[in-house]
Write a protein that holds these residues in place. Structure first.
Motif, short mmCIF file in Angstrom:
data_model
loop_
_atom_site.label_atom_id
_atom_site.label_comp_id
_atom_site.label_asym_id
_atom_site.label_seq_id
_atom_site.Cartn_x
_atom_site.Cartn_y
_atom_site.Cartn_z
N ASN A 4 0.94 -1.22 0.05
CA ASN A 4 0.15 0.09 -0.06
C ASN A 4 0.88 1.16 0.15
OD1 ASN A 4 -2.68 -1.02 0.21
ND2 ASN A 4 -1.90 -1.89 2.02
N VAL A 5 0.64 2.02 -0.85
CA VAL A 5 1.21 3.20 -0.92
C VAL A 5 0.55 4.84 -0.63
CG1 VAL A 5 2.81 4.85 -2.58
CG2 VAL A 5 2.63 2.29 -2.61
N LYS A 6 0.98 5.56 0.06
CA LYS A 6 0.35 6.74 0.36
C LYS A 6 1.24 7.80 -0.01
CE LYS A 6 -2.14 5.11 4.58
NZ LYS A 6 -2.40 5.41 5.97
N ASN A 22 -4.41 9.18 1.07
CA ASN A 22 -5.30 7.77 0.79
C ASN A 22 -4.28 6.96 0.14
OD1 ASN A 22 -7.47 9.27 1.81
ND2 ASN A 22 -8.45 9.57 -0.26
N SER A 23 -4.58 5.71 0.40
CA SER A 23 -3.48 4.69 -0.18
C SER A 23 -4.19 4.13 -1.22
CB SER A 23 -3.23 3.71 1.03
OG SER A 23 -4.73 2.78 1.35
N GLU A 25 -3.11 0.52 -3.87
CA GLU A 25 -2.06 -0.79 -3.83
C GLU A 25 -1.26 -0.84 -5.23
OE1 GLU A 25 -4.46 -4.27 -1.54
OE2 GLU A 25 -4.66 -4.40 -3.94
N VAL A 69 3.09 -0.73 4.21
CA VAL A 69 2.56 0.55 3.93
C VAL A 69 3.70 1.68 3.82
CG1 VAL A 69 0.83 2.26 4.74
CG2 VAL A 69 0.41 -0.10 5.09
N GLY A 71 4.77 5.29 3.00
CA GLY A 71 4.27 6.75 2.97
C GLY A 71 5.38 7.47 2.27
#
Length: 79
Positions: A4-6, A22-23, A25, A69, A71
């Motif tokens: 998951n990338v933010k 907001n994340s 994929e 995750v 960020g």
């Protein structure tokens, strides 16, 4: 593997349809690093200030694992 990338602040312009924080994929090779996300999204290195993986500051060269995750923050100015 899926991560998951933010993207935060001005970096959201590198991924259409998302809002800051907001994340989304990304499906990456099992050997992927955070730097590969930056490269895939074509974010210039000078626009990256901090990379977090699972809420811990990391170097962009950190190897990722499925479910991480990530960020990515730009430099932030203010007065």
């Amino acid at each position: 593997m899926l991560v998951n990338v933010k993207l935060f602040a001005t970096l959201t312009r590198y991924k259409s349809g998302i809002k800051a924080g907001n994340s989304f994929e990304m499906n990456l090779p099992d050997t992927a690093t955070a730097k590969e996300i930056i490269d895939i999204l074509q974010i210039p290195d000078e626009e990256i200030h901090i990379v977090f993986v699972n809420n811990v500051i990391q170097e962009p060269s950190v190897k990722l694992q499925a479910g991480d995750v990530v960020g990515i923050f730009p430099p932030v100015g203010g007065g």
